[in-house]
Design a protein around this motif. Structure first.
Motif, mmCIF file in Angstrom:
data_model
loop_
_atom_site.group_PDB
_atom_site.id
_atom_site.type_symbol
_atom_site.label_atom_id
_atom_site.label_comp_id
_atom_site.label_asym_id
_atom_site.label_seq_id
_atom_site.Cartn_x
_atom_site.Cartn_y
_atom_site.Cartn_z
ATOM 1 N N ILE A 6 1.037 -1.180 0.211
ATOM 2 C CA ILE A 6 0.074 -0.233 -0.172
ATOM 3 C C ILE A 6 0.991 1.180 -0.037
ATOM 4 O O ILE A 6 0.378 2.219 -0.535
ATOM 5 C CB ILE A 6 -1.129 0.264 0.876
ATOM 6 C CG1 ILE A 6 -2.297 0.338 0.415
ATOM 7 C CG2 ILE A 6 -0.826 0.666 2.387
ATOM 8 C CD1 ILE A 6 -3.477 0.117 1.369
ATOM 9 N N GLU A 7 2.022 1.058 0.790
ATOM 10 C CA GLU A 7 3.438 2.542 0.609
ATOM 11 C C GLU A 7 3.315 2.771 -1.003
ATOM 12 O O GLU A 7 3.343 3.713 -1.384
ATOM 13 C CB GLU A 7 4.373 2.256 1.286
ATOM 14 C CG GLU A 7 4.028 2.142 3.159
ATOM 15 C CD GLU A 7 3.770 0.466 3.279
ATOM 16 O OE1 GLU A 7 3.012 -0.213 2.458
ATOM 17 O OE2 GLU A 7 3.076 0.581 4.539
ATOM 18 N N ASP A 8 3.527 1.859 -1.953
ATOM 19 C CA ASP A 8 4.138 2.293 -2.569
ATOM 20 C C ASP A 8 2.451 3.141 -3.706
ATOM 21 O O ASP A 8 2.722 3.839 -5.033
ATOM 22 C CB ASP A 8 4.093 1.101 -4.043
ATOM 23 C CG ASP A 8 4.651 -0.526 -3.361
ATOM 24 O OD1 ASP A 8 5.617 -0.410 -2.754
ATOM 25 O OD2 ASP A 8 4.592 -1.740 -3.926
ATOM 26 N N TYR A 9 1.454 3.144 -3.058
ATOM 27 C CA TYR A 9 0.554 4.094 -3.784
ATOM 28 C C TYR A 9 0.037 5.518 -3.164
ATOM 29 O O TYR A 9 -0.678 6.286 -3.664
ATOM 30 C CB TYR A 9 -0.666 3.422 -3.410
ATOM 31 C CG TYR A 9 -0.575 2.050 -4.975
ATOM 32 C CD1 TYR A 9 -0.661 2.220 -5.928
ATOM 33 C CD2 TYR A 9 -0.654 0.768 -4.005
ATOM 34 C CE1 TYR A 9 -0.794 1.530 -6.490
ATOM 35 C CE2 TYR A 9 -0.375 0.068 -4.774
ATOM 36 C CZ TYR A 9 -0.338 -0.467 -6.272
ATOM 37 O OH TYR A 9 -0.579 -1.477 -7.212
ATOM 38 N N LEU A 10 0.643 5.455 -2.379
ATOM 39 C CA LEU A 10 1.280 7.090 -1.561
ATOM 40 C C LEU A 10 1.670 7.940 -2.072
ATOM 41 O O LEU A 10 2.757 7.628 -3.000
ATOM 42 C CB LEU A 10 1.857 7.071 -0.220
ATOM 43 C CG LEU A 10 1.286 5.606 0.928
ATOM 44 C CD1 LEU A 10 2.301 6.181 2.475
ATOM 45 C CD2 LEU A 10 0.186 5.924 1.713
ATOM 46 N N ARG A 11 1.071 9.127 -2.075
ATOM 47 C CA ARG A 11 1.192 10.521 -2.340
ATOM 48 C C ARG A 11 2.721 11.204 -1.859
ATOM 49 O O ARG A 11 2.692 10.657 -0.246
ATOM 50 C CB ARG A 11 0.189 11.155 -2.477
ATOM 51 C CG ARG A 11 -0.781 11.189 -3.667
ATOM 52 C CD ARG A 11 -1.533 12.676 -3.626
ATOM 53 N NE ARG A 11 -2.448 11.347 -4.246
ATOM 54 C CZ ARG A 11 -3.991 12.257 -4.202
ATOM 55 N NH1 ARG A 11 -4.382 13.035 -3.495
ATOM 56 N NH2 ARG A 11 -5.293 11.564 -5.433
ATOM 57 N N THR A 15 0.823 10.951 4.195
ATOM 58 C CA THR A 15 1.152 9.974 5.914
ATOM 59 C C THR A 15 0.223 9.064 5.779
ATOM 60 O O THR A 15 -1.369 9.695 6.475
ATOM 61 C CB THR A 15 1.822 10.687 7.119
ATOM 62 O OG1 THR A 15 1.116 11.526 7.558
ATOM 63 C CG2 THR A 15 2.912 11.245 7.053
ATOM 64 N N ILE A 16 0.299 7.182 5.693
ATOM 65 C CA ILE A 16 -0.794 6.988 6.675
ATOM 66 C C ILE A 16 -1.580 7.026 7.839
ATOM 67 O O ILE A 16 -0.113 7.226 9.451
ATOM 68 C CB ILE A 16 0.103 5.370 6.981
ATOM 69 C CG1 ILE A 16 0.058 5.189 5.052
ATOM 70 C CG2 ILE A 16 -1.316 4.270 7.244
ATOM 71 C CD1 ILE A 16 0.733 3.851 4.871
ATOM 72 N N THR A 103 -5.237 8.052 5.333
ATOM 73 C CA THR A 103 -3.915 8.239 5.449
ATOM 74 C C THR A 103 -4.596 9.948 5.226
ATOM 75 O O THR A 103 -5.856 10.381 5.972
ATOM 76 C CB THR A 103 -3.427 8.494 3.867
ATOM 77 O OG1 THR A 103 -3.717 9.191 2.981
ATOM 78 C CG2 THR A 103 -2.076 7.227 3.353
ATOM 79 N N ASP A 104 -3.587 10.316 5.689
ATOM 80 C CA ASP A 104 -3.687 12.019 6.097
ATOM 81 C C ASP A 104 -5.023 12.919 4.656
ATOM 82 O O ASP A 104 -5.560 13.758 4.992
ATOM 83 C CB ASP A 104 -3.146 13.475 6.868
ATOM 84 C CG ASP A 104 -2.629 12.863 5.503
ATOM 85 O OD1 ASP A 104 -1.990 11.738 4.587
ATOM 86 O OD2 ASP A 104 -0.931 14.038 5.283
ATOM 87 N N ASN A 174 -11.760 12.236 10.326
ATOM 88 C CA ASN A 174 -12.202 12.685 10.814
ATOM 89 C C ASN A 174 -10.561 14.374 10.922
ATOM 90 O O ASN A 174 -10.757 15.171 10.820
ATOM 91 C CB ASN A 174 -12.353 13.262 12.276
ATOM 92 C CG ASN A 174 -13.845 12.322 11.777
ATOM 93 O OD1 ASN A 174 -14.523 13.190 10.731
ATOM 94 N ND2 ASN A 174 -14.904 12.017 12.940
ATOM 95 N N GLU A 175 -9.031 13.112 10.994
ATOM 96 C CA GLU A 175 -7.993 14.472 11.531
ATOM 97 C C GLU A 175 -7.638 14.057 10.239
ATOM 98 O O GLU A 175 -7.851 15.565 9.926
ATOM 99 C CB GLU A 175 -7.219 13.076 11.435
ATOM 100 C CG GLU A 175 -7.369 13.099 13.649
ATOM 101 C CD GLU A 175 -5.744 12.049 14.301
ATOM 102 O OE1 GLU A 175 -4.920 12.066 13.235
ATOM 103 O OE2 GLU A 175 -6.539 11.792 15.313
ATOM 104 N N GLY A 176 -8.296 13.847 8.731
ATOM 105 C CA GLY A 176 -8.006 13.550 7.968
ATOM 106 C C GLY A 176 -8.580 15.528 6.916
ATOM 107 O O GLY A 176 -7.970 15.888 6.144
ATOM 108 N N LYS A 177 -9.475 15.281 8.076
ATOM 109 C CA LYS A 177 -10.835 16.180 7.100
ATOM 110 C C LYS A 177 -10.632 17.522 7.890
ATOM 111 O O LYS A 177 -10.177 18.664 7.389
ATOM 112 C CB LYS A 177 -12.204 15.894 7.728
ATOM 113 C CG LYS A 177 -13.166 14.849 6.830
ATOM 114 C CD LYS A 177 -14.038 14.511 7.264
ATOM 115 C CE LYS A 177 -15.061 13.664 6.581
ATOM 116 N NZ LYS A 177 -16.278 14.164 6.547
ATOM 117 N N GLU A 178 -10.217 17.625 9.262
ATOM 118 C CA GLU A 178 -9.088 18.399 10.131
ATOM 119 C C GLU A 178 -7.742 18.799 9.483
ATOM 120 O O GLU A 178 -7.682 20.786 9.034
ATOM 121 C CB GLU A 178 -8.845 18.367 11.346
ATOM 122 C CG GLU A 178 -10.269 17.954 12.050
ATOM 123 C CD GLU A 178 -10.291 17.561 13.215
ATOM 124 O OE1 GLU A 178 -9.184 17.966 13.877
ATOM 125 O OE2 GLU A 178 -11.159 16.906 14.355
#
Length: 182
Positions: A6-11, A15-16, A103-104, A174-178
């Protein structure tokens, strides 16, 4: 073919916040446990019908009616059971190997480490996070976490410790939205 993570698809700079996997064979176990009472009743009906047919054959009062009844009973009971079992096995195979991440910025589902199949959704598009548990899932301590958005939903199937992880996923969304200023 290279195994994907899954880390291969992160921008870049993503952060996860939470990462998990589908529990092995949980879909099949839950389906079997949920339908067990009906399977027992189904088997009891089959045994009664076969018992009547065999008893009448042994005691000499056998006729074609009992032979036809036996064949029809077997077909009407076994065929639907086999079809149901095959569909449950197919659904189990589909969920096997799924990896989930929040992720965020996004919610990501990677459907297999051997294939390049991935679903993702921006965290800001998630309207609600819901925990669903069937009777069997609550016994086995698993569940489904559904992320609802305007056009549908994404489902994290067979998540172990579902109640605890639901809170983590909910907080992560919710943290990602904030973090994105919503």
């Amino acid at each position: 073919m290279k195994e994907r993570r899954i880390e291969d698809y992160l921008r870049e700079n993503e952060t996860i916040l939470w990462h998990g996997k589908a529990k092995e064979n949980d879909v099949l176990s839950c389906k079997m446990l949920n339908v067990l009472p009906f399977l027992v009743l189904w088997l009891a009906a089959e045994c009664v019908i076969l018992g009547v047919s065999v008893t009448n054959k042994i005691l000499g009062d056998f006729n074609v009616y009992y032979l036809i009844l036996t064949i029809v009973a077997i077909l009407l009971h076994l065929i639907p059971t086999v079809i149901w079992l095959m569909s449950a096995m197919r659904e189990n195979e589909r969920a096997r190997g799924d990896e989930y991440a929040v992720t965020d910025e996004r919610v990501i589902i990677m459907h297999s480490s051997k294939h390049d199949s991935i679903e993702w959704l921006s965290v800001k598009d998630v309207d609600d996070v819901v925990l669903r548990c069937s009777f069997a899932e609550s016994i086995l301590g698993t569940g489904r976490i559904e992320l609802e958005f305007e056009d549908g939903k994404m489902v994290f199937h067979s998540v172990e410790d579902a109640k605890k992880l639901y809170k983590k996923v909910y907080r992560a969304v919710n943290e990602g939205k904030e973090n994105k200023g919503e």
